[in-house]
Design an enzyme around this catalytic site. Structure first.
Site, PDB file in Angstrom:
ATOM      1  N   GLU A 158       0.809  -1.219   0.000  1.00  0.00           N
ATOM      2  CA  GLU A 158       0.000   0.000   0.000  1.00  0.00           C
ATOM      3  C   GLU A 158       0.841   1.267   0.000  1.00  0.00           C
ATOM      4  O   GLU A 158       0.441   2.291  -0.555  1.00  0.00           O
ATOM      5  CB  GLU A 158      -0.960   0.008   1.191  1.00  0.00           C
ATOM      6  CG  GLU A 158      -2.234  -0.806   0.986  1.00  0.00           C
ATOM      7  CD  GLU A 158      -2.043  -2.293   1.177  1.00  0.00           C
ATOM      8  OE1 GLU A 158      -0.922  -2.709   1.569  1.00  0.00           O
ATOM      9  OE2 GLU A 158      -2.987  -3.055   0.948  1.00  0.00           O
TER      10      GLU A 158
ATOM     11  N   HIS B 298     -11.719  -4.682   9.115  1.00  0.00           N
ATOM     12  CA  HIS B 298     -12.194  -4.565   7.728  1.00  0.00           C
ATOM     13  C   HIS B 298     -13.545  -3.873   7.644  1.00  0.00           C
ATOM     14  O   HIS B 298     -14.259  -4.041   6.664  1.00  0.00           O
ATOM     15  CB  HIS B 298     -12.326  -5.949   7.084  1.00  0.00           C
ATOM     16  CG  HIS B 298     -11.046  -6.539   6.588  1.00  0.00           C
ATOM     17  ND1 HIS B 298     -10.042  -6.943   7.427  1.00  0.00           N
ATOM     18  CD2 HIS B 298     -10.587  -6.778   5.331  1.00  0.00           C
ATOM     19  CE1 HIS B 298      -9.036  -7.426   6.703  1.00  0.00           C
ATOM     20  NE2 HIS B 298      -9.341  -7.339   5.441  1.00  0.00           N
TER      21      HIS B 298
HETATM   22  C1  LIG Z   1      -2.494  -4.386   4.258  1.00  0.00           C
HETATM   23  C2  LIG Z   1      -3.468  -5.242   3.554  1.00  0.00           C
HETATM   24  N1  LIG Z   1      -3.591  -5.128   2.224  1.00  0.00           N
HETATM   25  C3  LIG Z   1      -4.477  -5.886   1.558  1.00  0.00           C
HETATM   26  C4  LIG Z   1      -5.267  -6.771   2.208  1.00  0.00           C
HETATM   27  C5  LIG Z   1      -6.304  -7.561   1.454  1.00  0.00           C
HETATM   28  N2  LIG Z   1      -5.902  -8.945   1.335  1.00  0.00           N
HETATM   29  C6  LIG Z   1      -6.343  -9.876   2.192  1.00  0.00           C
HETATM   30  S1  LIG Z   1      -5.704 -11.373   1.890  1.00  0.00           S
HETATM   31  C7  LIG Z   1      -4.807 -10.772   0.602  1.00  0.00           C
HETATM   32  C8  LIG Z   1      -3.929 -11.694  -0.156  1.00  0.00           C
HETATM   33  C9  LIG Z   1      -2.857 -12.238   0.685  1.00  0.00           C
HETATM   34  O1  LIG Z   1      -2.089 -13.113  -0.049  1.00  0.00           O
HETATM   35  P1  LIG Z   1      -1.064 -14.076   0.659  1.00  0.00           P
HETATM   36  O2  LIG Z   1      -0.167 -13.326   1.550  1.00  0.00           O
HETATM   37  O3  LIG Z   1      -0.418 -14.869  -0.423  1.00  0.00           O
HETATM   38  O4  LIG Z   1      -1.930 -15.025   1.587  1.00  0.00           O
HETATM   39  P2  LIG Z   1      -3.042 -16.071   1.186  1.00  0.00           P
HETATM   40  O5  LIG Z   1      -4.352 -15.360   1.264  1.00  0.00           O
HETATM   41  O6  LIG Z   1      -2.737 -16.601  -0.172  1.00  0.00           O
HETATM   42  O7  LIG Z   1      -2.971 -17.119   2.232  1.00  0.00           O
HETATM   43  C10 LIG Z   1      -5.019  -9.425   0.417  1.00  0.00           C
HETATM   44  C11 LIG Z   1      -4.426  -8.613  -0.644  1.00  0.00           C
HETATM   45  C12 LIG Z   1      -5.124  -6.855   3.606  1.00  0.00           C
HETATM   46  N3  LIG Z   1      -5.879  -7.667   4.338  1.00  0.00           N
HETATM   47  N4  LIG Z   1      -4.217  -6.090   4.241  1.00  0.00           N
END
Ligand SMILES: Cc1ncc(C[n+]2csc(CCOP(=O)(O)OP(=O)(O)O)c2C)c(N)n1
Ligand SMILES: Cc1ncc(C[n+]2csc(CCOP(=O)(O)OP(=O)(O)O)c2C)c(N)n1
Ligand SMILES: [Mg+2]
Ligand SMILES: [Mg+2]
Lengths: 326, 343, 326, 343
Positions: free
Chosen positions: C60, C129
């Site tokens: 971000e 959220h």
């Molecule tokens: C700071 C922040 N940015 C964006 C999000 C939205 N978000 C939630 S899960 C996710 C993907 C995360 O990917 P990863 O780290 O690969 O974990 P996975 O969900 O695949 O287990 C995102 C972008 C968030 N929760 N927090």
């Protein structure tokens, strides 16, 4: 009794608590060997050793995150964020993590920590090193927020903050570090959530915080001597918990309210308190409640401009006088 | 199924190795229970009994189980919104987890936290964090406490591949390395952030392992579909941590079968990808290994049946459980149990 | 005229501006190929191609920093931060960088960008959220802050935001994405800083924003039909610039003020407006100005708890009625 | 001085190399002027004519000059609070910089920004940023604009060793690499953050170069005391950027002679360290090289004298300049020139 600077009071406050409780640990940038950029932590490393007083990388998220993890699992960390403006680079911890864990876990986890920081203007540091961020903190549910104006309060409120079971944001005012005040010998322990009347008066209530307290006081003296207006000056000291009763009681006596705030105007603590008073003591008010604030602008660096921006004794006098005349 | 996964090709004699039969049965049971519990959660969505969002780890069970089973009591887990598996793997009752997803009074946090914030302090589950990366520094702090107090526990922090690109990851890794903290960072590389392939947004091929050297750490990549391999990697990282030799960063290659969250049908995946991974299903791999080791199939089947019974029972209890009482809305904001910010 | 969801209005608004001006570019997490987690950007990649609609890493700070650097040098970026709660991980850009550059450089640099985000509660997403962060933004000097409540306003205010030469925080309400409304054909362009009276009334003024607007409206209808209290409902729409005149004019007619806010209570926009009115229209007020807010707590996940936390139609009705009876 | 720095041992014949005499004289002049201007700023502190804080780059001039002189008009510099040198190196008049430090109306931003925020849009100095790491993503954005618009300029972002441990560093580097942006990241490793040695808080020996591989970048370390070496590294990074081959990360080994800021006497430095670095003073190195190349000493002396005259003149102008007028307090918050947040 000793005369101490606000800066030395910080050192003494931290030392008092570290000496009392081995679970109190302290971390931050340049705080240990160098004694802090404001020299407000000088000697702690020597007194408590490198395991309890630790220099960190320039990683504010790691500092507050580590403080939180340590607090959750049994320590009582004091974390320094050098300038309060830098809360912006670790704001997730201030807004989303530290204050919400207890609630989200339905009371399972705790977070007893103190975040100390240099807050406020007057040092000609410009827009990114001079901000007053008390409203950034007050608006977040789950935090406590304290801002002392005297060396004695520094020690007493810091001790109360360290012993508090909840996370406390402790705002030290950069322009007060060099100010001296009388401090009693021995342990000092104050109570969070208590405002203090620094000058009784009957015509109007002036609320102030940190650097604005001496200014409000000086303004009140001037208002009395030059215009015969007798103001009660209250040092709010703690925004959360807020000593609403002390404020409402004062307004019930004086029937007029002024707030003197250093944070930029919009959504400041002044707005919060004015709204509380307007709602709960509406019929006590004999005239409009007035906020005296820094204008809603980034802070300029040049001294004559910065001096113009922050509420000054003259501006307070002028604003109160004009309002009381109407 | 004809082609056996490579890693399951082991001889029966090796059953009494460093892992052994008892632990293997426990790891199997745990994987099955987690799979069943999450599949049940999915069914309950469809019945609108699970509200809000929810993020399943179907396909990633071996990572959760291997790391949890290598832990000692007192070791601490820090999870993400995708934390059901890690929470269950620490022994948190299924009912408490399902209850939370169903927003019942018997939920782990009585509905106040919700699926993304599972926390069970008494099981060492120190929270599930829904802001990407936030818990990595927090895990450092718990590890700092252990170091400072001379406690022997390890803090273990789970996160995804996408998380390696956020600032907090970098700060935490450097901090942990410099302070030599007893913390283990576990990256579950399931190839995707929400819907975007990790390879499209990451400068290196291995989002975690490719960064390890930036913190003076070894580059470790393991097969996340094999609970034994996971377990062994966990044991060695925990030992290193407890011995005072600092953090580890472990990248587990894995895959999630379902969408990112309840809202996601996962249409972005190339066709065939899911099938390829299903062939390497951790539970299938592990089941075959047990049989190869000579475990009686009836033992395995009984574990599976028992899991179903447990989940059914938990589901019924949750369905019967009351909603949380409204007065908890304002409890536990502060340590005094209340929310008063003023007098 | 077409009936459009709030979600589709976002797509149309962005598309309208991208089609008009090739300097408008769009970036965010999962926004391009996947069309956004709220499906509010579906089709933009296809329409404008991968150079103008870009997926980013989960970074971000990089998203907002890049938007700022691009804006300073000639583009008009729209950046998406998926959930407004995540402002906390990039708050330095929101609080210290984006809003201050022009001032610090004495007008040399510009920063015309829009930060779009999903704001607000009601989706049972829990404390990290679901937040309403309008006060996190309103308190920062140098930003503009907009929060539409209807599909039509989404397009018109988004267009105004993109064309505005200053940085605008554009708060889309997550619980409104599925709501439908009439939208005229052709280009829509609205004006920032204009509140709108969504229901005229003579007994009291109710101010609301985003999701609270339909609730305030429904409450007003009920107050009228059940209690004969005739409320004027104003959709504030834009917190900065703030249409103070519309608010003061309304209060001058109704003599009573209520604000309905989703953000947690302390230092919210309601406090700001109440303070303005209490100061500038004190003698117009016939009774205490009242803020109806989410309590000052982190938000719970469970539906019955979240519903209890956010201001509801019944709570608004009840609070206004009790206050008007006194 | 008897022992000559290694890098100055070049033969006179090589004067007409890729750098050449004209550019070398320009680089010398620039280094001298920056040194003199900053030393003057220091003197003005002592007279209380410079207010607030101020961060000098005494000793680091070669980095600023080498990178700036390799730029083309239109290339963009993003600096930190320690930005006087970089600002002057882009051709911003000394008077405007000193005026800003002295908070005069002739200052670059008329006193509104102050020493930490020097900005001169028309010289390509796109701001000096005082929050550690903040400008790295911002520089990415400027580079993105160039890429998108097909502009050929490069964005160059300067920062210190301590900055490599903050989250924004990581996000920016990954982002720039993935998007292949025409941005050059320059780490001035002067061994210290404020007062803490970088080695005590960093997991790798080379705080920037040791992280390059985490972003798929080459590990580049250069001698920051030799303007020629800096210039060449800059040219090659800019060429790479303009050719569409993406970002570079360059670590310059350098040293600051004075304290971190006005308030700092720099007592934390081990004795002898400063002396060691003074022997490798960039201006001394460069002066000797010019003489070795056969440049007439009178030319060099004249450059030095002229610099002094320029600084004296600028100082006088600043002393005579009025303070900013008070009405600018509320100008330029918004694009309409004012600050009205309400009607
Ligand atoms: C700071 C922040 N940015 C964006 C999000 C939205 N978000 C939630 S899960 C996710 C993907 C995360 O990917 P990863 O780290 O690969 O974990 P996975 O969900 O695949 O287990 C995102 C972008 C968030 N929760 N927090
Ligand atoms: C986010 C943030 N944290 C801390 C600071 C305080 N600070 C200012 S300069 C500095 C040291 C920076 O060190 P380095 O990056 O090596 O740059 P140098 O000053 O040596 O040029 C620190 C900690 C800051 N300005 N911003
Ligand atoms: Mg993933
Ligand atoms: Mg440095």
């Amino acid at each position: 009794m000793a005369e101490l600077t606000y800066r030395d009071a910080v050192v003494r406050g931290i030392a008092q608590e570290m000496a009392r409780d081995p679970d109190v640990v302290f971390l931050g940038e340049d705080v240990a060997k160098a004694g802090g950029v404001f020299k407000a932590t000088v000697g702690l490393l020597e007194q408590f050793g490198p395991l309890r007083v630790r220099d960190t990388p320039i990683s504010e998220q790691a500092i507050l995150g580590a403080a939180m993890g340590a607090a959750m699992t049994g320590l009582k960390p004091i974390a320094e964020i050098m300038f309060s403006d830098f809360f912006a680079v670790c704001f997730d911890y201030i807004a989303n993590e530290i204050p919400k864990g207890r609630y989200m876990s339905n009371g399972q986890t705790k977070c007893p920590l103190v975040v100390r920081t240099g807050n406020g203007g007057g040092a000609r540091f410009g827009a990114q090193h001079s901000q007053s961020v008390e409203n950034w903190c007050m608006m977040i549910p789950g935090l406590k927020v304290v801002a002392p104006s005297t060396p004695r309060d520094v020690i007493g409120l810091l001790a109360a903050s360290v012993r508090d079971p909840d996370p406390v944001i402790f705002l030290e005012h950069k322009s007060l570090y060099a100010v001296k005040g009388e401090v009693p010998d021995g342990e000092i322990l104050d109570t969070l959530g208590t405002a203090s009347i620094v000058r009784p008066g009957k015509d109007a209530t002036i609320l102030a915080l940190a650097l604005m307290v001496p200014r409000a006081f000086a303004a009140a003296e001037k208002l009395k001597s030059e215009f015969g207006i007798d103001c009660e000056v209250i040092d709010v000291r703690s925004l959360v918990p807020l000593d609403t009763q002390a404020i409402l009681n004062s307004v019930a006596r004086t029937h007029r309210l002024f707030t003197v705030e250093e944070n930029p105007r919009l959504c400041g603590w002044g707005a919060e308190i004015v709204s509380i008073v307007a709602d709960e003591a509406f019929y006590e008010l004999d005239g409009p409640p007035v906020r005296i604030t820094t204008p809603h602008i980034p802070l300029p660096a040049a001294d004559i401009l910065e001096d113009l921006a922050l509420p000054s004794v003259d501006r307070i006098v002028d604003r109160v006088r004009r309002s009381m005349e109407n | 199924m004809t082609k056996k996964p490579t890693l399951a090709r082991v001889s029966a004699s090796s059953m009494n190795d460093d892992i052994g039969e008892q632990l293997r049965l426990r790891m199997y049971r745990m994987q099955v229970e987690i799979r069943d519990a999450e599949q049940r959660a999915f069914d309950l969505f469809l019945q609108n009994l699970v509200k809000g969002t929810s993020h399943l780890s179907l396909g990633q069970e071996a990572v959760a189980v291997g790391f949890a089973c290598a832990m000692k009591p007192g070791d601490l887990s820090f999870c993400t919104y995708r934390g059901h598996a890690h929470t269950l793997a620490r022994g948190v009752p299924i009912e408490a987890v399902l209850g939370e997803l169903m927003q019942r009074d018997n939920g782990l946090m009585r509905g106040k936290g919700g699926s993304m914030h599972l926390t069970s302090e008494k099981h060492g589950v120190m929270g599930s964090y829904a802001i990407i990366g936030a818990h990595l520094p927090i895990a450092c702090g718990a590890a700092w406490r252990a170091q400072y107090k001379g406690d022997s526990d390890v803090s273990v922090c789970f996160f995804g591949d996408g998380t390696t690109n956020i600032g907090a990851f970098h700060e935490a890794l450097n901090f942990a390395a410099v302070w030599k903290l007893p913390v283990v960072f576990v990256c579950e590389n399931n190839l995707y952030m929400e819907y975007t392939p990790i390879s499209e947004v990451t400068a290196v091929e291995h989002p975690a392992a490719g960064r390890a050297s930036a913190y003076g750490l070894d580059s470790i990549i393991i097969d996340g579909q094999d609970a034994d391999e996971v377990y062994r990697a966990a044991v060695s990282a925990y030992e290193k941590a407890r011995a005072g030799h600092g953090p580890s960063l472990i990248e587990c290659k894995t895959y999630r079968y379902s969408g990112h969250s309840r809202a996601d049908p996962a249409k972005y995946r190339p066709s065939g990808e899911l099938d390829k991974w299903l062939k390497r299903d951790p539970i299938k791999i592990y089941r075959e290994r047990l049989l190869q080791f000579g475990v009686d199939e009836r033992v395995v089947t009984e574990i599976e049946a028992e899991s179903k019974r447990k989940i059914d029972e938990a589901t019924e209890k949750c369905k019967a459980a009351p909603m949380p009482s409204l007065d908890i809305l304002t409890t536990d904001v502060y340590a005094d149990g209340g929310w008063a910010w003023r007098n």
